[in-house]
Design a protein around this motif. Structure first.
Motif, PDB file in Angstrom:
ATOM      1  N   THR A 486       0.855  -1.187   0.000  1.00  0.00           N
ATOM      2  CA  THR A 486       0.000   0.000   0.000  1.00  0.00           C
ATOM      3  C   THR A 486       0.890   1.236   0.000  1.00  0.00           C
ATOM      4  O   THR A 486       1.470   1.588   1.030  1.00  0.00           O
ATOM      5  CB  THR A 486      -0.913   0.028   1.250  1.00  0.00           C
ATOM      6  N   PRO A 487       1.036   1.914  -1.156  1.00  0.00           N
ATOM      7  CA  PRO A 487       1.872   3.124  -1.200  1.00  0.00           C
ATOM      8  C   PRO A 487       1.262   4.252  -0.375  1.00  0.00           C
ATOM      9  O   PRO A 487       0.035   4.390  -0.295  1.00  0.00           O
ATOM     10  CB  PRO A 487       1.908   3.489  -2.691  1.00  0.00           C
ATOM     11  N   GLY A 493       7.757   3.378  -3.079  1.00  0.00           N
ATOM     12  CA  GLY A 493       9.060   2.763  -3.258  1.00  0.00           C
ATOM     13  C   GLY A 493       9.199   1.394  -2.642  1.00  0.00           C
ATOM     14  O   GLY A 493      10.295   0.829  -2.628  1.00  0.00           O
ATOM     15  N   ASP A 494       8.130   0.830  -2.081  1.00  0.00           N
ATOM     16  CA  ASP A 494       8.195  -0.535  -1.558  1.00  0.00           C
ATOM     17  C   ASP A 494       8.109  -1.537  -2.706  1.00  0.00           C
ATOM     18  O   ASP A 494       7.610  -1.217  -3.799  1.00  0.00           O
ATOM     19  CB  ASP A 494       7.050  -0.781  -0.581  1.00  0.00           C
ATOM     20  N   LEU A 495       8.576  -2.737  -2.450  1.00  0.00           N
ATOM     21  CA  LEU A 495       8.460  -3.795  -3.455  1.00  0.00           C
ATOM     22  C   LEU A 495       8.384  -5.152  -2.768  1.00  0.00           C
ATOM     23  O   LEU A 495       8.817  -5.306  -1.619  1.00  0.00           O
ATOM     24  CB  LEU A 495       9.659  -3.753  -4.417  1.00  0.00           C
ATOM     25  N   LYS A 515      10.212   8.719  -1.638  1.00  0.00           N
ATOM     26  CA  LYS A 515       8.839   8.412  -2.035  1.00  0.00           C
ATOM     27  C   LYS A 515       8.611   8.912  -3.458  1.00  0.00           C
ATOM     28  O   LYS A 515       9.438   9.567  -4.065  1.00  0.00           O
ATOM     29  CB  LYS A 515       7.834   9.106  -1.091  1.00  0.00           C
ATOM     30  N   GLY A 516       7.436   8.621  -4.004  1.00  0.00           N
ATOM     31  CA  GLY A 516       7.025   9.166  -5.282  1.00  0.00           C
ATOM     32  C   GLY A 516       7.680   8.498  -6.470  1.00  0.00           C
ATOM     33  O   GLY A 516       8.180   7.377  -6.408  1.00  0.00           O
ATOM     34  N   ALA A 517       7.684   9.241  -7.594  1.00  0.00           N
ATOM     35  CA  ALA A 517       8.125   8.679  -8.863  1.00  0.00           C
ATOM     36  C   ALA A 517       9.575   8.195  -8.852  1.00  0.00           C
ATOM     37  O   ALA A 517       9.870   7.104  -9.358  1.00  0.00           O
ATOM     38  CB  ALA A 517       7.914   9.712  -9.974  1.00  0.00           C
ATOM     39  N   ASP A 684       4.269   6.420   5.509  1.00  0.00           N
ATOM     40  CA  ASP A 684       5.209   5.614   4.730  1.00  0.00           C
ATOM     41  C   ASP A 684       4.445   4.510   4.005  1.00  0.00           C
ATOM     42  O   ASP A 684       3.330   4.151   4.393  1.00  0.00           O
ATOM     43  CB  ASP A 684       6.275   4.990   5.655  1.00  0.00           C
ATOM     44  N   ASP A 685       5.084   3.988   2.934  1.00  0.00           N
ATOM     45  CA  ASP A 685       4.509   2.833   2.249  1.00  0.00           C
ATOM     46  C   ASP A 685       4.468   1.642   3.207  1.00  0.00           C
ATOM     47  O   ASP A 685       5.306   1.516   4.095  1.00  0.00           O
ATOM     48  CB  ASP A 685       5.360   2.458   1.029  1.00  0.00           C
TER      49      ASP A 685
END
Length: 694
Positions: A486-487, A493-495, A515-517, A684-685
């Motif tokens: 969940t961003p 930036g999580d994976l 964070k972000g793009a 945060d993500d």
């Protein structure tokens, strides 16, 4: 009086190293030991000793008796009891509490008590002088906490009041002039600083004449040491040497007095400070042999054996290029700052952490240097925001307090002109308003269209990103697996990911810095590399090394990094090989009241530097031992008061949660996070993966 030895006051080689000086834990503990051994003797080195001059009642004597038992909690209980019975007025109650909190190194509660004390209206008699004393202590503590605005607001009117009343020749004025001199010097007003320090030295010279007991000499030594170290901080070597010579002469007189014999810990403490000051000045003057001699003398003191003393030693070791020794001494920095509840600020980052980074780097200790660099990066934003806020407040206070009369005079002289200008500006503003209204309206329409287009693009980016993480999980007998991401923003930036290779399951969870793009692009690269390398049947540590080499090249100009946990599970035996690259440790044995964090090896995150070695670990079998891998959006979730969920609370939740399957566990944890946030926006993500092999 040594009662205001500053919260480890700083001796600095300004561009190189700063170390907190005085209010020393070492010195203070020794003083308490001396106090107990001397029985009813007054204790130099505590605020209570200064406070004794104001005692005049049975209630005061009861507080003093409790204090002599050297049990702070007992003293606070006695103070509360006497206050409740009406035996102590509000001024003395809060004053006593502040002193005890200060001696417990609890600056926050000390300041709160002092704030309540100085709000007492119109004290008289001894209580008036007590109020003056408490205001002085309040100014000092504000300065120690970095609140220059509050220190100026308190100290400037007070010193003017003392001057008008003719009470300059006392300890309170010593302390006020010292605070004001330091503040003005730090604000780059050397002439104002010299004025206050000059007045201070004049008072000192008067106070030490015909002092055979050593009482005033003892006060003078501490005050002169404070001024000397202040000039060392700002690298004004001529002024520092001048005040050091003054300190030398007074310290020589002090060593011959009875006080020096009665309190050897203070003799050792200030001998250490004087030796180190001499070593620093001599090193800057190019007198290498003389500097080495003073440093050797410093090493013979008891203080040099403490954590504080080791850090003070870096003031000489760094400019003399003895980096390995400095790096060894800097190893105590984290525990030392933690003991004083350090909050990130640019002064400590620039003058403690940066020199620690240089010492480790030049000593060839690259892993330690990288660790300090990451520490600096994590604290910089918070420290910068705090510095900007404090700087604005300081300047506002300076003009408000010091320039008040001048500004009023100028305002009266220009008031007619200002009125005319105001009317003119109003008319011009109306014309301009109508002239630009149409332009602004058109611009706003274009901006709205642009914003809608950007939101559409971000939504597409989010859909692309979410398509890169699997929503369908491997079907294998005995394996239960589920994960969610969940961003915090539109893109994050999580994976997480997995790759099934026959009976071998590769899986990973990661958290990209930022964070972000930009973070999402970095995340996409790491995900692609994981999937490619997992097909080559490599061990987790080897995969981490190869991803790190690929992501830490010249293209990584912003030095982005990812914390990463990568596992390789044998689905037949349950054997798990893993590598943890700076990531949160997983929790194992979910569903068991004894579940706990997995012991993992310490590796650096992936991305900052190529060629870093990665070490893996293994577990013989995780069959029947559910495993939770997550990002710090879970344990560091914040509520509206910026309080974290925390590791302890996470374990408490997991130990109380009945485990049925991975999806049920993740949904339960998601609900707990929302409950903790209590309506606060995600900070945060949040990514969670649960694996269970039956």
């Amino acid at each position: 009086m040594f009662g205001h030895i500053r919260f480890n006051r700083v001796l600095v080689l300004a561009a190189t190293i700063v170390v907190m000086f005085a209010f020393s834990g070492c010195g203070k503990q020794q003083t308490q030991q001396e106090y107990q051994s001397h029985g009813a003797k007054h204790v130099k080195g505590t605020e209570m000793e200064s406070f004794l001059d104001f005692l005049d009642s049975h209630a005061d004597s009861l507080v003093l008796k409790a204090y002599r038992e050297a049990n702070p909690k007992r003293v606070l209980a006695v103070i509360d009891s006497l206050s409740a019975a009406g035996e102590l007025n509000e001024l003395r109650t809060e004053g006593y509490r502040a002193i005890i909190y200060k001696e417990m190194n609890d600056a926050k509660n000390a300041i709160a008590s002092l704030r309540r004390a100085i709000e007492v209206k119109k004290p008289s008699g001894k209580d008036y002088f007590l109020m003056v004393y408490l205001k002085t202590l309040y100014a000092e503590l504000q300065q120690m906490q970095g609140n220059s605005e509050g220190a100026l607001r308190t100290a400037l009117p007070l010193v003017e009041e003392m001057q008008k009343a003719g009470y300059e020749d006392n300890e309170v004025c010593h302390r006020l002039y010292s605070v004001l001199g330091e503040l003005q010097l730090n604000l780059d007003h050397p002439d104002e600083a010299a004025k206050y320090f000059g007045q201070l030295y004049g008072i000192i010279k008067k106070s030490i004449r015909n002092d055979s007991t050593g009482n005033h000499l003892m006060e003078a030594v501490e005050t002169l040491n404070s001024v000397t170290s202040t000039y060392l901080v700002v690298r004004q070597w001529d002024e520092a040497e001048l005040w050091l010579n003054r300190l030398d002469s007074v310290f020589t007189l002090y060593k011959a007095t009875p006080y020096a014999t009665d309190y050897p810990s203070y003799l050792d403490l200030y001998r250490a400070y004087v030796d180190m000051s001499h070593a620093m000045v001599a090193e800057q003057r190019g007198k290498k042999d003389e500097a080495q001699k003073y440093y050797n003398d410093f090493l013979t003191t008891d203080l040099s054996k403490t954590d504080e003393g080791r850090l003070i030693g870096c003031n000489y070791l760094m400019p003399s290029h003895r980096y390995a020794e400095a790096a060894d001494n800097f190893s105590v920095t984290d525990q030392y700052l933690h003991a004083y509840e350090y909050e990130p600020n640019l002064q400590v980052i620039g003058s403690v952490l940066m020199p620690k980074l240089r010492a480790n780097y030049y000593a060839g200790r690259k892993d330690s240097a990288l660790h300090v660099a990451m520490q600096i990066a994590e604290q910089y934003d918070t420290a910068l925001a705090r510095q900007r806020r404090d700087a604005t407040a300081e300047m506002a206070t300076i003009y408000d307090v010091e320039g008040k009369e001048r500004m009023i005079a100028e305002r009266e002289a220009k008031i007619s002109q200002q009125r005319f200008i105001g009317v003119t500006i109003l008319l011009v503003a109306l014309v301009i308003f109508f002239a630009i209204y149409t332009v602004v309206r058109n611009r706003m329409a274009k901006m709205k269209a642009k914003q809608e287009r950007m939101e559409g693009e971000l939504n597409v980016a989010r859909e692309i990103q979410m398509s890169m993480v699997p929503s369908v999980f491997p079907q294998y007998e005995g394996l239960d697996m589920y994960a969610t991401m969940t961003p915090a923003k539109e893109v994050g930036g999580d994976l997480y990911g997995y790759q099934l290779q026959g009976d071998k399951l590769y899986f990973c969870v990661g958290d990209v810095s930022g964070k972000g793009a930009p973070a999402s692009l970095f995340m996409a690269q790491v995900t692609r590399l994981f999937r490619t390398l997992a097909t080559q049947n490599l061990m987790p540590a080897d995969i981490c090394s190869r991803i790190n080499d690929a992501m830490s090249g010249e293209d990584n100009e912003k030095c982005m990094f990812v914390t990463f946990f990568l596992g390789l599970l044998d689905l037949r035996t349950g054997h798990l090989d893993y590598c943890n690259a700076g990531h949160n440790p997983p929790v194992i044995d979910i569903g068991n009241s004894r579940c706990d964090f997995l012991e993992v090896n310490r590796n650096v995150p992936i991305g900052p530097m190529p060629g870093m070695p990665y070490e893996g670990g293994e577990i013989s079998s995780i069959k029947g031992r559910p495993l939770l891998i997550y990002t710090d959006g879970l344990n560091e979730a914040e509520n509206k008061d910026r309080q974290l969920l925390g590791d302890d609370r996470l374990l408490e939740i997991l130990r109380k949660t009945d485990y049925h399957d991975p999806r049920q566990l993740i949904e339960s944890l998601t609900a707990e996070v929302e409950k903790h946030r209590d309506g606060a926006e995600p900070n945060d993500d949040l990514t969670m993966m649960v694996i269970c092999l039956k």
